[in-house]
Design an enzyme around this catalytic site. Structure first.
Site, PDB file in Angstrom:
ATOM      1  N   HIS A   1     -14.255   1.716   8.272  1.00  0.00           N
ATOM      2  CA  HIS A   1     -13.109   0.697   8.090  1.00  0.00           C
ATOM      3  C   HIS A   1     -13.185   0.380   6.452  1.00  0.00           C
ATOM      4  O   HIS A   1     -13.597  -0.654   6.127  1.00  0.00           O
ATOM      5  CB  HIS A   1     -13.514  -0.158   9.094  1.00  0.00           C
ATOM      6  CG  HIS A   1     -11.966  -0.557   8.617  1.00  0.00           C
ATOM      7  ND1 HIS A   1     -11.383  -1.469  10.272  1.00  0.00           N
ATOM      8  CD2 HIS A   1     -10.936  -1.637   7.813  1.00  0.00           C
ATOM      9  CE1 HIS A   1     -10.355  -2.304  10.063  1.00  0.00           C
ATOM     10  NE2 HIS A   1      -9.844  -2.534   8.066  1.00  0.00           N
TER      11      HIS A   1
ATOM     12  N   ILE B   1       0.624  -1.001  -0.014  1.00  0.00           N
ATOM     13  CA  ILE B   1      -0.149  -0.268  -0.099  1.00  0.00           C
ATOM     14  C   ILE B   1       1.266   1.652  -0.008  1.00  0.00           C
ATOM     15  O   ILE B   1       0.968   1.919  -0.722  1.00  0.00           O
ATOM     16  CB  ILE B   1      -0.978  -0.184   1.163  1.00  0.00           C
ATOM     17  CG1 ILE B   1      -2.216  -1.189   1.163  1.00  0.00           C
ATOM     18  CG2 ILE B   1      -1.556   1.279   1.091  1.00  0.00           C
ATOM     19  CD1 ILE B   1      -2.832  -0.930   2.697  1.00  0.00           C
TER      20      ILE B   1
ATOM     21  N   ALA C   1      -4.402   2.875   8.165  1.00  0.00           N
ATOM     22  CA  ALA C   1      -3.709   1.229   8.666  1.00  0.00           C
ATOM     23  C   ALA C   1      -4.699  -0.066   9.857  1.00  0.00           C
ATOM     24  O   ALA C   1      -5.797  -0.465   9.278  1.00  0.00           O
ATOM     25  CB  ALA C   1      -2.631   1.300   8.636  1.00  0.00           C
ATOM     26  N   ARG C   2      -4.229   0.697  10.951  1.00  0.00           N
ATOM     27  CA  ARG C   2      -5.047   0.219  11.957  1.00  0.00           C
ATOM     28  C   ARG C   2      -5.041   0.891  13.480  1.00  0.00           C
ATOM     29  O   ARG C   2      -4.113   1.815  13.142  1.00  0.00           O
ATOM     30  CB  ARG C   2      -4.281  -1.553  12.777  1.00  0.00           C
ATOM     31  CG  ARG C   2      -4.150  -2.684  11.896  1.00  0.00           C
ATOM     32  CD  ARG C   2      -6.082  -2.859  12.031  1.00  0.00           C
ATOM     33  NE  ARG C   2      -5.948  -4.107  11.508  1.00  0.00           N
ATOM     34  CZ  ARG C   2      -6.419  -4.243   9.579  1.00  0.00           C
ATOM     35  NH1 ARG C   2      -6.332  -3.344   9.429  1.00  0.00           N
ATOM     36  NH2 ARG C   2      -7.259  -5.638   9.651  1.00  0.00           N
TER      37      ARG C   2
ATOM     38  N   ASP D   1      -9.505   6.049   8.999  1.00  0.00           N
ATOM     39  CA  ASP D   1     -10.984   4.499   7.924  1.00  0.00           C
ATOM     40  C   ASP D   1     -10.482   3.682   9.236  1.00  0.00           C
ATOM     41  O   ASP D   1     -11.507   2.398   9.303  1.00  0.00           O
ATOM     42  CB  ASP D   1      -9.992   4.376   7.336  1.00  0.00           C
ATOM     43  CG  ASP D   1     -10.741   3.345   6.264  1.00  0.00           C
ATOM     44  OD1 ASP D   1     -12.370   3.629   6.169  1.00  0.00           O
ATOM     45  OD2 ASP D   1     -10.420   2.212   5.832  1.00  0.00           O
TER      46      ASP D   1
ATOM     47  N   GLU E   1     -13.875  -0.256  17.068  1.00  0.00           N
ATOM     48  CA  GLU E   1     -15.088   0.083  15.820  1.00  0.00           C
ATOM     49  C   GLU E   1     -16.704  -1.259  16.461  1.00  0.00           C
ATOM     50  O   GLU E   1     -15.788  -2.335  17.062  1.00  0.00           O
ATOM     51  CB  GLU E   1     -14.511  -0.794  14.272  1.00  0.00           C
ATOM     52  CG  GLU E   1     -12.847  -0.302  14.540  1.00  0.00           C
ATOM     53  CD  GLU E   1     -12.462  -0.604  12.935  1.00  0.00           C
ATOM     54  OE1 GLU E   1     -12.768  -1.117  12.144  1.00  0.00           O
ATOM     55  OE2 GLU E   1     -11.139   0.384  12.994  1.00  0.00           O
TER      56      GLU E   1
ATOM     57  N   GLY F   1     -10.176  -0.287   2.047  1.00  0.00           N
ATOM     58  CA  GLY F   1     -10.151  -1.796   1.673  1.00  0.00           C
ATOM     59  C   GLY F   1     -11.529  -1.686  -0.070  1.00  0.00           C
ATOM     60  O   GLY F   1     -11.133  -3.105  -0.386  1.00  0.00           O
ATOM     61  N   ALA F   2     -12.380  -1.458   0.355  1.00  0.00           N
ATOM     62  CA  ALA F   2     -14.072  -2.027  -0.260  1.00  0.00           C
ATOM     63  C   ALA F   2     -14.289  -1.282  -2.075  1.00  0.00           C
ATOM     64  O   ALA F   2     -14.441  -0.637  -1.994  1.00  0.00           O
ATOM     65  CB  ALA F   2     -14.902  -1.922   0.278  1.00  0.00           C
TER      66      ALA F   2
ATOM     67  N   ASP G   1      10.460   2.357   7.822  1.00  0.00           N
ATOM     68  CA  ASP G   1      10.385   1.498   6.558  1.00  0.00           C
ATOM     69  C   ASP G   1      11.996   1.039   7.193  1.00  0.00           C
ATOM     70  O   ASP G   1      12.792   0.931   6.333  1.00  0.00           O
ATOM     71  CB  ASP G   1       9.570   1.215   5.548  1.00  0.00           C
ATOM     72  CG  ASP G   1       8.901  -0.312   5.866  1.00  0.00           C
ATOM     73  OD1 ASP G   1       9.779  -1.383   6.572  1.00  0.00           O
ATOM     74  OD2 ASP G   1       7.854  -0.648   5.339  1.00  0.00           O
TER      75      ASP G   1
END
Length: 350
Positions: free
Chosen positions: A306, A179, A257-258, A282, A287, A309-310, A198
């Site tokens: 969330h 991503i 992400a999370r 998102d 949740e 990715g939909a 990273d």
């Protein structure tokens, strides 16, 4: 010999997509499909026994898996209880980026190989991230809401109220996987400078799209921070009050992400004080978002439930990726996306 396959899809990755992809991928073999439809996303996913982000119940899955060798799913809970009750199961294919809804240790002990579908939603999530970034920078949701209510807000054009542009901005990416690398490529087209933190990325992987820097430097130089890291003990809470304070005044934070990566209370404090210009999320610490959450009342936050990715393409890619591993399994070939290769059975014969 007929191979029995359970498609345990849901209302996003549909059973028809799963069975159709397998039928197209696997030819020259006798396959028998049964189906179970799980309630996600009509009913939010959650913890089922010892696994997270699962949908449906252990008992209904056990009933559907009797005599089944292969299960193709997105959210079904692969637990110790399910594994003990389904001795015929040998392959469990999860059509999502990681096998979070599977007890891998138990699956390995029971000789069940577990696969996933990495990268299935990388394009959709990257596009959504960029959209959230632009929405927060240009206050698109707020201005749309005002105009829809019949209010023409000329004050949004005041110098102190207008937002920045991507062109000429410095955007810091925390994480540079499937991503993050796509987001970097998109940002180049906007004329942004891209920094990456990273620890696993190489200069070759950056391919001239971004500059690798240490975390502190990324915070100090970036106008926008976007998170693309996995949740680990090291990354949990990695953006807290100290890190937010290190950002330039007027910065923006995006998280698709999370939720565990970010201290949301500290972020709300920074928005209330005016240190941050805006934020876009998102994903959340809980949740669905509770009715009493500060996120619902703090200004200058853009939120989606969330669904980064939909996309229809994501659902189709997910089905195709797991179908390819079903074919490999049936042909006795190495699996491309196996999370527990030590559980693999000896090569099958046709």
């Amino acid at each position: 010999m007929t191979t029995r396959i359970l498609a345990a899809g849901d209302h996003f990755v549909l059973n028809d997509l799963l069975t159709g992809a397998v039928a197209k991928e696997v030819t020259g073999r006798s396959l028998s499909f049964t189906e179970l439809t799980l309630p996600w996303p009509v009913v939010p996913f959650g913890r089922v026994a010892e696994v997270d982000e699962a949908s449906g119940t252990e008992d209904e899955l056990i009933e559907a898996l009797q005599g089944v060798e292969i299960c193709i799913t997105q959210m079904a809970p692969l637990t110790e209880k399910v594994l003990k009750a389904c001795p015929d199961l040998k392959l469990f294919c999860i059509s999502r980026g990681g096998p979070v809804n599977a007890n891998l240790e138990a699956a390995t002990r029971h000789g069940v190989a577990v696969t996933s579908a990495p990268g299935r939603n990388a394009a959709a999530t990257a596009e959504h991230t960029l959209g959230m970034m632009l929405a927060a920078m240009r206050r698109i949701p707020q201005t749309n809401a005002d105009l829809s209510a019949g209010t023409w807000r000329g004050d949004y054009y005041l110098h102190e109220n207008v937002g920045p542009e991507l062109e000429g901005s410095t955007v810091g990416l925390v994480g540079y996987g499937a991503i993050g690398s796509r987001v970097a490529r998109m940002l180049q087209g906007f004329g942004a400078t891209v920094l990456v933190h990273d620890p696993y990325v190489t200069e070759d992987a950056l391919a001239g799209q971004a500059e690798k820097v240490e975390f502190d430097e990324l915070l100090a130089r970036s106008n926008v921070i976007t998170l693309h890291a996995r949740v680990t003990p090291e990354t949990t809470g990695m953006i807290g009050a100290e890190q937010i304070a290190a950002l330039q005044p007027g910065s923006i934070i995006v998280n698709c992400a999370r939720g565990a990566l970010l201290d949301y209370d500290a972020l709300c404090d920074a928005l209330d004080s005016g240190h941050l210009f805006g934020a876009a999320f998102d994903v959340f610490p809980e949740e669905p978002v509770p009715a009493a959450s500060r996120l619902l009342t703090t200004p200058n936050i853009v939120m989606t439930p969330h669904l980064a990715g939909a996309s229809k393409a994501t659902a189709n890619k997910a089905a195709q990726i797991v179908a390819a591993d079903v074919r490999r399994y049936l042909n006795g070939e190495p699996l491309a996306h196996c999370a527990n290769p030590e559980a693999l059975m000896p090569a099958r014969t046709a």
